[in-house]
Design an enzyme around this catalytic site. Structure first.
Site, PDB file in Angstrom:
ATOM      1  N   ASP A  22      74.144  45.733  73.206  1.00 34.90           N
ATOM      2  CA  ASP A  22      74.940  44.627  73.741  1.00 34.90           C
ATOM      3  C   ASP A  22      76.336  45.085  74.156  1.00 34.90           C
ATOM      4  O   ASP A  22      76.838  44.689  75.204  1.00 34.90           O
ATOM      5  CB  ASP A  22      75.043  43.511  72.702  1.00 34.90           C
ATOM      6  CG  ASP A  22      75.866  42.338  73.222  1.00 34.90           C
ATOM      7  OD1 ASP A  22      75.542  41.826  74.319  1.00 34.90           O
ATOM      8  OD2 ASP A  22      76.826  41.941  72.539  1.00 34.90           O
ATOM      9  N   MET A  59      63.181  45.160  53.884  1.00 33.12           N
ATOM     10  CA  MET A  59      63.305  44.360  55.108  1.00 33.12           C
ATOM     11  C   MET A  59      64.771  44.129  55.472  1.00 33.12           C
ATOM     12  O   MET A  59      65.128  44.107  56.652  1.00 33.12           O
ATOM     13  CB  MET A  59      62.567  43.029  54.967  1.00 33.12           C
ATOM     14  CG  MET A  59      61.059  43.183  54.817  1.00 33.12           C
ATOM     15  SD  MET A  59      60.287  44.226  56.086  1.00 33.12           S
ATOM     16  CE  MET A  59      60.673  43.319  57.567  1.00 33.12           C
ATOM     17  N   GLU A  60      65.624  44.004  54.474  1.00 36.55           N
ATOM     18  CA  GLU A  60      67.051  43.837  54.744  1.00 36.55           C
ATOM     19  C   GLU A  60      67.626  45.100  55.384  1.00 36.55           C
ATOM     20  O   GLU A  60      68.428  45.013  56.323  1.00 36.55           O
ATOM     21  CB  GLU A  60      67.797  43.488  53.450  1.00 36.55           C
ATOM     22  CG  GLU A  60      67.543  42.082  52.962  1.00 36.55           C
ATOM     23  CD  GLU A  60      66.155  41.850  52.341  1.00 36.55           C
ATOM     24  OE1 GLU A  60      65.809  40.689  52.094  1.00 36.55           O
ATOM     25  OE2 GLU A  60      65.416  42.833  52.106  1.00 36.55           O
ATOM     26  N   LEU A  69      58.390  35.247  55.336  1.00 40.48           N
ATOM     27  CA  LEU A  69      57.942  35.348  53.949  1.00 40.48           C
ATOM     28  C   LEU A  69      58.867  36.171  53.057  1.00 40.48           C
ATOM     29  O   LEU A  69      58.527  36.471  51.910  1.00 40.48           O
ATOM     30  CB  LEU A  69      56.510  35.889  53.905  1.00 40.48           C
ATOM     31  CG  LEU A  69      55.486  35.029  54.658  1.00 40.48           C
ATOM     32  CD1 LEU A  69      54.102  35.658  54.592  1.00 40.48           C
ATOM     33  CD2 LEU A  69      55.460  33.609  54.133  1.00 40.48           C
ATOM     34  N   CYS A  70      60.033  36.539  53.576  1.00 42.01           N
ATOM     35  CA  CYS A  70      61.017  37.265  52.763  1.00 42.01           C
ATOM     36  C   CYS A  70      61.740  36.311  51.824  1.00 42.01           C
ATOM     37  O   CYS A  70      62.036  35.175  52.178  1.00 42.01           O
ATOM     38  CB  CYS A  70      62.061  37.930  53.658  1.00 42.01           C
ATOM     39  SG  CYS A  70      61.533  39.461  54.394  1.00 42.01           S
ATOM     40  N   HIS A  71      62.029  36.815  50.639  1.00 42.51           N
ATOM     41  CA  HIS A  71      62.833  36.054  49.684  1.00 42.51           C
ATOM     42  C   HIS A  71      64.308  36.202  50.054  1.00 42.51           C
ATOM     43  O   HIS A  71      64.723  37.233  50.583  1.00 42.51           O
ATOM     44  CB  HIS A  71      62.621  36.596  48.267  1.00 42.51           C
ATOM     45  CG  HIS A  71      61.257  36.335  47.747  1.00 42.51           C
ATOM     46  ND1 HIS A  71      60.191  37.176  48.001  1.00 42.51           N
ATOM     47  CD2 HIS A  71      60.768  35.313  47.001  1.00 42.51           C
ATOM     48  CE1 HIS A  71      59.111  36.685  47.418  1.00 42.51           C
ATOM     49  NE2 HIS A  71      59.435  35.560  46.805  1.00 42.51           N
TER      50      HIS A  71
END
Length: 175
Positions: free
Chosen positions: A145, A130-131, A80-82
């Site tokens: 990793d 969120m980014e 739901l992120c733009h």
């Protein structure tokens, strides 16, 4: 009462269905968010990071590039992120003292904690929290990793929003 009112979330419509928030009427403002993720590791892995002698190369340079790239993929990963125009990303790494380390348990053999912090900036209609959190998470995952051949028992202990500014909700600061 609408679903968004009862749940405190705007990601649900009045019928309780998930939807992308309509930001058409929101004003464009300057926005920034900083998030961090911490990874605990043993002394051998930490030494490989500090000296740049990991068998895969410069761990922090690769993690920084991964974090920057991750900001651009957030809307693909989080449903739901733009899709937001990313105008600036700054990634930093710092070693934490044992007293600063989240959930530090000396018995687990992880004596070193590296905090990966990402600050994301834009001028847009919605924030970049969120980014920033995606960038910090991917930085920590990339460190894992790059070092898993040295320490497979590393633990990513927390990902958090440290601060944000801009938009209707104003300023938030954890620090």
């Amino acid at each position: 009462m609408s679903q968004s009112d009862s749940l405190g979330s705007t990601h649900f419509d009045d019928a309780g269905n998930a939807h992308m928030v309509d930001i058409t009427a929101k004003p464009i403002t300057a926005r920034a968010a900083t998030a961090s993720s911490a990874i605990r590791m043993n002394t051998t892995a930490a030494q490989a990071v500090r000296t740049g002698n990991s068998c895969k190369g410069d761990v922090l340079s690769v993690a920084r590039l991964a974090a920057i790239g991750a900001t651009k993929w957030t809307s693909t990963l989080i449903p739901l992120c733009h899709a937001i125009p990313i105008e600036g990303v700054h990634v930093e790494f710092e070693w934490l003292s044992p007293s600063e380390s989240a959930a530090n348990d000396p018995a687990d053999g992880h004596s070193e904690t590296l905090r990966c912090s990402a600050t994301v900036r834009t001028t847009y209609k919605t924030g970049v929290e969120m980014e920033a959190m995606t960038a910090a998470s991917v930085a920590a995952l990339t460190v894992y990793d790059m070092l898993k051949s040295v320490d497979r028992s590393m633990v990513i202990v927390e990902t958090r929003l440290d601060s944000k500014e801009g938009g209707r909700s104003g300023v938030f600061s954890r620090l």
